[in-house]
Motif scaffolding. Structure first.
Motif, PDB file in Angstrom:
ATOM      1  N   GLU A  60      46.611  -4.273  15.712  1.00 50.32           N
ATOM      2  CA  GLU A  60      47.403  -3.281  16.437  1.00 50.32           C
ATOM      3  C   GLU A  60      46.968  -1.839  16.162  1.00 50.32           C
ATOM      4  N   GLY A  61      46.429  -1.568  14.996  1.00 46.94           N
ATOM      5  CA  GLY A  61      46.040  -0.194  14.662  1.00 46.94           C
ATOM      6  C   GLY A  61      44.746   0.193  15.354  1.00 46.94           C
ATOM      7  N   PRO A  62      44.794   1.157  16.292  1.00 47.15           N
ATOM      8  CA  PRO A  62      43.582   1.534  17.023  1.00 47.15           C
ATOM      9  C   PRO A  62      42.575   2.246  16.109  1.00 47.15           C
ATOM     10  N   LEU A  63      41.290   1.931  16.318  1.00 51.64           N
ATOM     11  CA  LEU A  63      40.239   2.538  15.509  1.00 51.64           C
ATOM     12  C   LEU A  63      40.073   4.012  15.836  1.00 51.64           C
ATOM     13  N   HIS A  64      39.886   4.801  14.794  1.00 48.58           N
ATOM     14  CA  HIS A  64      39.591   6.221  14.944  1.00 48.58           C
ATOM     15  C   HIS A  64      38.092   6.440  14.840  1.00 48.58           C
ATOM     16  N   SER A  65      37.473   5.861  13.791  1.00 53.29           N
ATOM     17  CA  SER A  65      36.037   5.988  13.602  1.00 53.29           C
ATOM     18  C   SER A  65      35.548   4.913  12.635  1.00 53.29           C
ATOM     19  N   VAL A  66      34.234   4.715  12.637  1.00 55.76           N
ATOM     20  CA  VAL A  66      33.600   3.727  11.759  1.00 55.76           C
ATOM     21  C   VAL A  66      32.357   4.372  11.152  1.00 55.76           C
ATOM     22  N   ARG A  67      32.257   4.275   9.816  1.00 57.45           N
ATOM     23  CA  ARG A  67      31.048   4.712   9.101  1.00 57.45           C
ATOM     24  C   ARG A  67      30.469   3.485   8.431  1.00 57.45           C
ATOM     25  N   PHE A  68      29.149   3.346   8.502  1.00 57.88           N
ATOM     26  CA  PHE A  68      28.559   2.174   7.853  1.00 57.88           C
ATOM     27  C   PHE A  68      27.198   2.508   7.266  1.00 57.88           C
ATOM     28  N   THR A  69      26.802   1.681   6.307  1.00 57.50           N
ATOM     29  CA  THR A  69      25.494   1.780   5.689  1.00 57.50           C
ATOM     30  C   THR A  69      24.927   0.374   5.548  1.00 57.50           C
ATOM     31  N   HIS A  70      23.607   0.298   5.463  1.00 57.39           N
ATOM     32  CA  HIS A  70      22.934  -1.004   5.386  1.00 57.39           C
ATOM     33  C   HIS A  70      21.833  -0.904   4.346  1.00 57.39           C
ATOM     34  N   ARG A  71      21.747  -1.905   3.499  1.00 58.35           N
ATOM     35  CA  ARG A  71      20.699  -1.918   2.476  1.00 58.35           C
ATOM     36  C   ARG A  71      20.149  -3.324   2.346  1.00 58.35           C
ATOM     37  N   LYS A  72      18.832  -3.427   2.491  1.00 56.93           N
ATOM     38  CA  LYS A  72      18.184  -4.711   2.236  1.00 56.93           C
ATOM     39  C   LYS A  72      18.115  -4.904   0.742  1.00 56.93           C
ATOM     40  N   MET A  73      18.557  -6.051   0.287  1.00 54.79           N
ATOM     41  CA  MET A  73      18.595  -6.317  -1.141  1.00 54.79           C
ATOM     42  C   MET A  73      17.226  -6.755  -1.658  1.00 54.79           C
ATOM     43  N   ILE A  74      16.463  -7.453  -0.855  1.00 57.03           N
ATOM     44  CA  ILE A  74      15.115  -7.876  -1.232  1.00 57.03           C
ATOM     45  C   ILE A  74      14.160  -7.323  -0.185  1.00 57.03           C
ATOM     46  N   ARG A  75      13.189  -6.558  -0.636  1.00 54.35           N
ATOM     47  CA  ARG A  75      12.175  -6.021   0.265  1.00 54.35           C
ATOM     48  C   ARG A  75      10.882  -6.801   0.054  1.00 54.35           C
ATOM     49  N   PRO A  76       9.998  -6.819   1.031  1.00 59.07           N
ATOM     50  CA  PRO A  76       8.763  -7.593   0.881  1.00 59.07           C
ATOM     51  C   PRO A  76       7.951  -7.214  -0.354  1.00 59.07           C
ATOM     52  N   GLY A  77       7.917  -5.950  -0.713  1.00 56.15           N
ATOM     53  CA  GLY A  77       7.144  -5.523  -1.875  1.00 56.15           C
ATOM     54  C   GLY A  77       7.799  -5.852  -3.200  1.00 56.15           C
ATOM     55  N   GLU A  78       9.063  -6.197  -3.205  1.00 61.50           N
ATOM     56  CA  GLU A  78       9.782  -6.460  -4.442  1.00 61.50           C
ATOM     57  C   GLU A  78       9.825  -7.947  -4.799  1.00 61.50           C
ATOM     58  N   TRP A  79       9.512  -8.812  -3.876  1.00 59.89           N
ATOM     59  CA  TRP A  79       9.603 -10.245  -4.117  1.00 59.89           C
ATOM     60  C   TRP A  79       8.227 -10.761  -4.506  1.00 59.89           C
ATOM     61  N   ARG A  80       8.160 -11.431  -5.639  1.00 61.71           N
ATOM     62  CA  ARG A  80       6.906 -12.050  -6.056  1.00 61.71           C
ATOM     63  C   ARG A  80       7.210 -13.298  -6.864  1.00 61.71           C
ATOM     64  N   ASN A  81       6.288 -14.203  -6.824  1.00 62.25           N
ATOM     65  CA  ASN A  81       6.439 -15.457  -7.543  1.00 62.25           C
ATOM     66  C   ASN A  81       5.934 -15.265  -8.975  1.00 62.25           C
ATOM     67  N   VAL A  82       6.776 -15.501  -9.942  1.00 63.01           N
ATOM     68  CA  VAL A  82       6.406 -15.364 -11.352  1.00 63.01           C
ATOM     69  C   VAL A  82       6.083 -16.740 -11.894  1.00 63.01           C
ATOM     70  N   VAL A  83       4.890 -16.892 -12.504  1.00 59.31           N
ATOM     71  CA  VAL A  83       4.467 -18.187 -12.991  1.00 59.31           C
ATOM     72  C   VAL A  83       4.657 -18.358 -14.485  1.00 59.31           C
ATOM     73  N   GLY A  84       4.836 -17.306 -15.228  1.00 55.29           N
ATOM     74  CA  GLY A  84       4.965 -17.446 -16.674  1.00 55.29           C
ATOM     75  C   GLY A  84       5.839 -16.367 -17.284  1.00 55.29           C
ATOM     76  N   GLU A  85       6.102 -16.528 -18.571  1.00 54.87           N
ATOM     77  CA  GLU A  85       6.885 -15.548 -19.311  1.00 54.87           C
ATOM     78  C   GLU A  85       6.092 -15.109 -20.527  1.00 54.87           C
ATOM     79  N   PHE A  86       6.340 -13.890 -20.962  1.00 53.57           N
ATOM     80  CA  PHE A  86       5.723 -13.365 -22.164  1.00 53.57           C
ATOM     81  C   PHE A  86       6.835 -12.980 -23.140  1.00 53.57           C
ATOM     82  N   PRO A  87       7.188 -13.886 -24.071  1.00 58.94           N
ATOM     83  CA  PRO A  87       8.243 -13.547 -25.033  1.00 58.94           C
ATOM     84  C   PRO A  87       7.767 -12.462 -26.012  1.00 58.94           C
ATOM     85  N   ILE A  88       8.643 -11.508 -26.300  1.00 59.16           N
ATOM     86  CA  ILE A  88       8.293 -10.407 -27.191  1.00 59.16           C
ATOM     87  C   ILE A  88       8.563 -10.788 -28.643  1.00 59.16           C
ATOM     88  N   HIS A  89       9.664 -11.406 -28.904  1.00 61.24           N
ATOM     89  CA  HIS A  89      10.004 -11.788 -30.283  1.00 61.24           C
ATOM     90  C   HIS A  89      10.234 -13.270 -30.374  1.00 61.24           C
TER      91      HIS A  89
END
Length: 89
Positions: A60-89
């Motif tokens: 019932e409440g009529p809209l006055h305005s809408v503000r929005f933002t969009h963010r991709k959580m995973i980008r092509p440059g940020e995703w990579r397949n990791v095959v191993g780990e390097f434990p420090i201690h």
């Protein structure tokens, strides 16, 4: 984060946050806000526009305005397949 969310992000979905300002049904001079979040695809934002259409048809409440933002959580440059780990201690 669930597997479903990760699959959506890998398909190009990003987190869309919208703040909808609307007038109170009984007090037209009072503005209130509602925050909505969902995974959606830019630049068309089908889920956001579907929600706005739902609001205009069912709420019932009529809209006055809408503000929005969009963010991709995973980008092509940020995703990579990791095959191993390097434990420090």
């Amino acid at each position: 984060m669930s597997t479903h969310e990760t699959e959506l992000m890998l398909k190009g979905y990003g987190l869309t946050t919208a703040e909808l300002y609307y007038r109170m049904p009984d007090y037209r001079n009072v503005l209130n806000s509602f925050v909505w979040q969902e995974y959606d695809v830019a630049p068309d934002y089908p889920r956001l526009f579907k929600f706005i259409e739902f609001w205009q048809e069912k709420i019932e409440g009529p809209l006055h305005s809408v503000r929005f933002t969009h963010r991709k959580m995973i980008r092509p440059g940020e995703w990579r397949n990791v095959v191993g780990e390097f434990p420090i201690h």
